[in-house]
Enzyme design. Sequence first.
Site, mmCIF file in Angstrom:
data_model
loop_
_atom_site.group_PDB
_atom_site.id
_atom_site.type_symbol
_atom_site.label_atom_id
_atom_site.label_comp_id
_atom_site.label_asym_id
_atom_site.label_seq_id
_atom_site.Cartn_x
_atom_site.Cartn_y
_atom_site.Cartn_z
ATOM 1 C CG ASP A 245 7.376 3.679 3.115
ATOM 2 O OD1 ASP A 245 6.279 3.974 2.597
ATOM 3 O OD2 ASP A 245 7.568 3.627 4.353
ATOM 4 C CG HIS A 390 10.037 -0.692 1.883
ATOM 5 N ND1 HIS A 390 9.496 -1.550 2.814
ATOM 6 C CD2 HIS A 390 10.460 0.405 2.573
ATOM 7 C CE1 HIS A 390 9.588 -1.008 4.022
ATOM 8 N NE2 HIS A 390 10.173 0.179 3.904
HETATM 9 NI NI NI Z 1 11.636 4.264 4.695
#
Ligand code: NI
Length: 454
Positions: A245, A390
Amino acid sequence: MAEQNSNPARHKAGQRQAKQDEKNATGVYYIPTTQRVSGAEGGREKAASTEERSSRSKVPALLALALILVLGGVAWHLWSNRKVPVTINGSSYQVKIDSTLKDAARDLSLKVRRGNLVSVKGDVLKRGGGYAFTATVNGKSLPGRQGERYRVSQGDTIVLAKGKNIMEPHTTSTTSVAPKLVMKGGFGPVAYVRNYGKAGSAKVLKGKRSKQTAEVVTKKATDAEIYLRTPVPEGGKQLVALTFDDGPSDKYTQQYLDILNKYHAKATFFCLGKNVQQYPELAKAIVKQGSQIANHTQDHKQLTTLDAAEVQSELSSGFKAISSATGVETTVFRPPYGDFRETTWVKSAGIASASITWTQDSKDWKLPGVDQIVSNALLNVKSGDIILMHDGGGNRDQDVQALPKIIEALQKNGYTLVTIDELMASDSTIPSSIQSGNAKMPEGTVWPTELGDA
Ligand code: NI
């Protein structure tokens, strides 16, 4: 005036004469003698005598004729008013032939509850103001006034039930009925649009007496349905989806792509629109590597705190940034903080086809150490799982070291690392249009603006 009062005596005498005539008239066969002797035939005594005899001989004939007429009339009256047997609600009755069912029910004092006069919303405006009863005659139901007006025949089998209500006078117009949004499937990391909504139609009744307005649905709307699903790969396939992400990130995204290439693995990058706009080449590199690019909104706002226009803008700007940079027309997204609910779906205007969260949280943002990220990602992992990591939004040095370990462990245990679209495609309960990752609202569908009852 003068004429009326000119000769009151004569007027009185006239009255007396009229009374006398009346008296005479009551003796039907009295023939006044003055009549016999006066006039042109006054002197012809003999002739008059013959006439008298002749008149007397007519009397019995007239009597007989009158009697026949009277008897005939009585017979006719009795015949046309004769009673015939019928069965009403299981009991036998004699009912005057040809009487209406309404009259018959009244004559027999049958107790059947009348319907009411009701408003367009069903409120009682006048008790007993509806139909007298609901009639079924010889098995045939006679609706409304038909039952009341039915004329009874011999041997009829009649069932009388409570009268139907009559609706007040009203005007009628039509309107469309918006679909509602329902969520089904319990829970799962994949929330997809299983049914797009379709409008229905309704009649709008406005009561002239009550002034009420009521809607009567004539065609039900088809609700839009969001279905929550944990993908279950079919055919014994062992599939896991890695997801990253908040990128693309100029520092990390390419490093991740290199690691994925090295292991012949694919992942899904949920990118922010603003970062895609800043690093379009990295967005393209994701697609070129074979990984999937999907939307993580334009600016990483918590969507559940936004109004409808802002939710739609956050979603559509993110999708547009991706298609502008890469040509990929995706409608798959991941909500920031995983926070997307029924109410947010309602606000979304049908822009997205699938909202993807995760089953495995690496908790990499806590920077808990490489080994901890690896063990968080792999905790009780099974086929169909989605791992959250992430590439953007902070220091991802620990992820860069953890990623090869995670991939190696999974591959060693027989897992293939796939994209989200591939994971959805492995589960045939998910419609193929959703599996494609770019489903849009079909023609003729309407996105709901309200929640329905799930
Ligand atoms: Ni996010």
